[in-house]
Design an enzyme around this catalytic site. Structure first.
Site, PDB file in Angstrom:
ATOM      1  N   LYS A 117      28.040  55.996  12.256  1.00 28.43           N
ATOM      2  CA  LYS A 117      27.833  56.621  13.568  1.00 28.43           C
ATOM      3  C   LYS A 117      29.185  56.670  14.289  1.00 28.43           C
ATOM      4  O   LYS A 117      29.704  57.724  14.566  1.00 28.43           O
ATOM      5  CB  LYS A 117      26.852  55.813  14.421  1.00 28.43           C
ATOM      6  CG  LYS A 117      25.702  55.182  13.676  1.00 28.43           C
ATOM      7  CD  LYS A 117      24.644  56.159  13.240  1.00 28.43           C
ATOM      8  CE  LYS A 117      23.432  55.413  12.686  1.00 28.43           C
ATOM      9  NZ  LYS A 117      22.367  56.320  12.272  1.00 28.43           N
ATOM     10  N   TRP A 159      13.649  51.348  14.543  1.00 30.87           N
ATOM     11  CA  TRP A 159      14.561  50.528  13.740  1.00 30.87           C
ATOM     12  C   TRP A 159      14.271  49.046  13.881  1.00 30.87           C
ATOM     13  O   TRP A 159      14.323  48.298  12.889  1.00 30.87           O
ATOM     14  CB  TRP A 159      16.017  50.875  14.046  1.00 30.87           C
ATOM     15  CG  TRP A 159      16.349  52.242  13.526  1.00 30.87           C
ATOM     16  CD1 TRP A 159      16.623  53.358  14.254  1.00 30.87           C
ATOM     17  CD2 TRP A 159      16.357  52.661  12.148  1.00 30.87           C
ATOM     18  NE1 TRP A 159      16.817  54.441  13.421  1.00 30.87           N
ATOM     19  CE2 TRP A 159      16.660  54.042  12.131  1.00 30.87           C
ATOM     20  CE3 TRP A 159      16.138  52.012  10.932  1.00 30.87           C
ATOM     21  CZ2 TRP A 159      16.752  54.783  10.935  1.00 30.87           C
ATOM     22  CZ3 TRP A 159      16.236  52.739   9.744  1.00 30.87           C
ATOM     23  CH2 TRP A 159      16.537  54.104   9.762  1.00 30.87           C
ATOM     24  N   ASP A 166      21.367  44.424  15.855  1.00 36.83           N
ATOM     25  CA  ASP A 166      21.703  45.613  15.079  1.00 36.83           C
ATOM     26  C   ASP A 166      22.336  46.608  16.044  1.00 36.83           C
ATOM     27  O   ASP A 166      21.647  47.220  16.861  1.00 36.83           O
ATOM     28  CB  ASP A 166      20.436  46.203  14.455  1.00 36.83           C
ATOM     29  CG  ASP A 166      20.686  47.583  13.839  1.00 36.83           C
ATOM     30  OD1 ASP A 166      21.865  47.995  13.734  1.00 36.83           O
ATOM     31  OD2 ASP A 166      19.701  48.251  13.460  1.00 36.83           O
TER      32      ASP A 166
END
Lengths: 365, 365
Positions: free
Chosen positions: A198, A104, A174
C-alpha cells in the site's frame, strides 16, 4: 512510452514515480556491482547497505524505539495473522481479544481461532462496520494473551484516530493499509506489522516492528520461518529475503524522507487529498453516499455508493476514460472505493474530484 | 551503462538477460495497462494472464500431470521445510524419513523435528557429504509419513542422478537448486518444491508442485498461509502473491521455452558447461581438488579447493579482475564454488575455465 494512469487500487497500489524510475535505471546492474538487484546475493555488501538503509529510514520516519526489531518478512499480512497466534496464543491457556472493526480484523480473528481461543472485545457488525470504537467501548479481558486491532479497514474505509490503552496486555496492530501515512507512536504497540503493497513498496515483503520482550517469548516448537525469535536473531537474513522488494522499500522510504520530508508532511498531504474527496461526497446532496461515519473516515480509502448499480457502472466506465482506474469497491461489499495512498499524486485526486462533481451534475435528479 | 559481470553466486543468481531487459523496458507501465507490474492489482486481468502463463509454461516444460497443483508461494524453501511437516507429520503418530545428503537436507530435517519424529534414512556425514546414496543404500521405513530428499546440495556440489522408488510412501523433493535444469518425472514425487532464485526467477517466490491427494490431506488446524489446501484452493491468490516475482518467473520460463527450446536442450547446455569446469579440475594434476565424488557431481554447483587458503584468496582476487564474481564456497565449508545455473552463459564458463587453467599454470609447483 506507455502513458501512466491514476490507479486507485487498494493494493498493490501506486508507487512514487522517482522510486520506479530509479529501479528501472539500475535494473540490469546496480551501480558499482555489475549485477542486477534481481540477481545479487543477499549476503553481498551492496545488499547489506540496502537493507540497513531501509531499516534506518523506517527507524527515522517512525522514531522507532531501540528495543524494537524491524523485520522484513514474506507471506503478507496474512502470514502475520497466523504467526501472531502461533507464537503468542497457542498453548498459553489464555484467550486473545480481537477488536472486530471490519473484514480484515474479522479475518485475523478467524486465523487465530485455528491456534487457540479468541474473543471479540468489540464487534462493529451491528453498525455495518461504519465506525471505529471509542476506547471506552472495548470490553477487554485483563488476562488476554494480547489485544489485536486493525488500524485501517480498507474494505469499509474506516480508520482509528487514536488507539486504546491496553495496559500490560500486549497490543498488536495490523497497520498494512495506513503504515507510513502519518506519524504513529510505535511504543504503544507490542507488534505493529504492515504488508508493503500500500504505502511501503511492492507486494512480496511485510514489515514487522516487534518489541524485544515479545521476540524472547516466542516458543521453540515452531519452524523457523514462522518463529519471531529466529527471524529477529537472523536480522531478516536467516534465509534469502525478498531482495528486490526490500530494495523497493528502501527507495520508497528514501522518497518519504528526502522528497516528501517525513511523516508529518505526508499526513498533511494525505489529509488534503482525503478532504477533497469527502467534500465532493458531502456537497453532492446525497448523490454520493459515504459509507464511513464522518468521525471514522479513513484518509487512505474513501468508500461511497451512487444511487444505483447502473449509475455505478457508468461511473466506472467514464472514470476509466478519464485515466482514473480501479475505483470499484471490494467484491464483498460493492460500491465505489478510491484508495489514495501516499504515492497517489494530488493531481490524481483533483482529477477524480472534478470528475465526481461533473458526473454528479450530469446525473443527479 | 554499467558493465555486467559473470556472477557465479549460488543464489540469488544470474537471470537471462532478455528477461531482465523486458522487465526493465516495461517497468513504469505494463503494455496496455498504464500501471507498473510493481503496482498492479493481483486481481487484474493483466496479472491473471501473467500468472496463468507462468503456470502453463511450467506445465509444458516439466510435463506436469493434471492431478498436480502448481503453487506460487512465499517464504523460500525454508518455509517449505516447515510446511511439509506441519501439514503431513505433526499429529500423525508416524515418523518421517530424511535422506541426509548435505547441509540443506540436514536443515530440513531439523525444521521437521519441531513438528514430530524424524529419522535419517541415510546420512552422508561419514563420507563428508561427497556423494549421493544409491537407491539400495536407503533404510526406508514402510510406515513413514513421507520420505524427504534434496535433489541437489548447493553447498557440497552433489546431485542425484536418479531418484529412489518409495512405493506408497509420499516422496518429497527440495529441487530448489536444480529445478528446470533438466527434465524430471514429476509423477515420481508427491511434492516437488523450489525457491525461484537459482533457475526460475528472483528471490521472493517459491514454486510448489503438489499432488492433489496431498492437498486434500492437509489438516484444518493450521493458519491459511501454511496450509497447502488453502493455498491450492485459492490458486495462489488466497492473498496477494509476490506479483513481481511471479512475473519474472513468467519471463524466465518464456525464455526457457521459446529461446532455449525446452529442458532437454537446457540439460545439454548445462552438461557442456559443467564438463568444462570438471575437466579443468581433473586435468590440473591435483592443483584443483574437486569435493564431490565424480558420480555425484552436480551440474549446477562445482565445488573445489586449491592447495591452500592463501592461493584461494589470490584466486578470488584475480578472478574478480577478470569479471568473475562470487566464487567463494559457502561460509560453513570454505573453498571455491562456481554456481552455473541455467542463465550463466557458456561464455562465462569458458572465461572461468580459461582463467582456471592459466592460474594453475602460473601457481602449480
Amino acid at each position: 512510452m506507455e502513458k501512466r494512469i491514476f490507479n486507485f487500487s487498494p493494493g498493490p497500489a501506486m508507487l512514487p514515480l522517482p522510486a520506479l524510475e530509479q529501479a528501472q535505471r539500475d535494473l540490469l546492474a546496480l551501480p558499482g556491482t555489475g549485477i542486477s538487484i534481481l540477481e545479487i546475493s543477499h549476503r553481498s555488501k551492496a545488499f547489506a547497505a540496502i537493507i540497513e538503509q531501509a531499516e534506518a529510514n523506517l527507524r527515522t520516519l517512525l522514531a522507532i524505539p531501540d528495543d524494537y526489531h524491524v523485520l522484513f518478512l514474506q507471506g503478507g499480512a496474512l502470514l502475520q495473522f497466523g504467526m501472531v497466534p502461533m507464537n503468542f496464543l497457542r498453548g498459553t491457556g489464555r484467550s486473545a481479544d480481537y477488536v472486530v472493526t471490519g473484514s480484515w480484523a474479522k479475518k485475523a480473528m478467524e486465523e487465530a481461532a485455528t491456534q487457540g481461543q479468541v474473543r471479540a472485545a468489540w464487534d462493529g457488525k451491528a453498525g455495518n462496520y461504519k465506525q471505529m470504537p471509542d476506547a471506552g467501548d472495548l470490553q477487554l479481558d485483563r488476562n488476554a494473551a494480547y489485544v489485536y486491532l486493525c488500524s485501517n479497514e480498507t474494505i469499509q474505509g474506516i480508520q482509528f484516530r487514536s488507539y486504546p490503552d491496553t495496559g500490560d496486555v500486549p497490543l498488536v496492530c495490523d497497520a498494512s493499509s495506513d503504515f507510513l501515512c502519518r506519524p504513529v507512536s510505535v511504543g504503544r504497540f507490542a507488534i505493529l506489522f504492515a504488508c508493503a503493497q500500500k504505502n511501503a513498496g511492492p507486494a512480496g515483503v511485510t514489515i514487522v516492528i516487534i518489541r524485544d520482550d515479545m521476540v524472547r517469548r516466542a516458543p521453540k516448537d515452531l519452524p523457523s520461518m514462522v518463529n519471531y525469535r529466529v527471524m529477529a536473531e537472523g536480522k531478516s537474513l536467516f534465509n534469502t529475503p525478498p531482495v528486490f522488494a526490500v530494495y523497493m522499500v528502501k527507495l520508497v522510504t528514501d522518497w518519504l524522507l528526502n522528497t516528501v520530508g517525513g511523516l508529518e508532511k505526508m499526513e498533511q498531504i494525505n489529509r488534503r487529498k482525503a478532504q477533497m474527496l469527502y467534500e465532493a461526497i458531502d456537497d453532492s446532496n446525497g448523490f454520493y453516499a459515504g459509507h464511513a461515519d464522518p468521525f471514522s473516515r479513513s484518509i487512505m480509502n474513501v468508500t461511497f455508493r451512487l444511487p444505483n448499480a447502473a449509475l455505478e457502472e457508468q461511473f466506472f466506465k467514464e472514470a476509466k476514460e478519464h485515466g482514473l482506474a480501479e475505483l470499484k469497491g471490494h467484491r464483498s461489499v460493492g460500491g465505489c472505493r478510491a484508495s489514495i495512498y501516499n504515492a497517489m499524486p494530488i493531481e490524481g485526486v483533483q482529477t477524480l474530484r472534478d470528475f465526481m462533481v461533473d458526473f454528479c451534475k450530469r446525473n443527479a435528479k
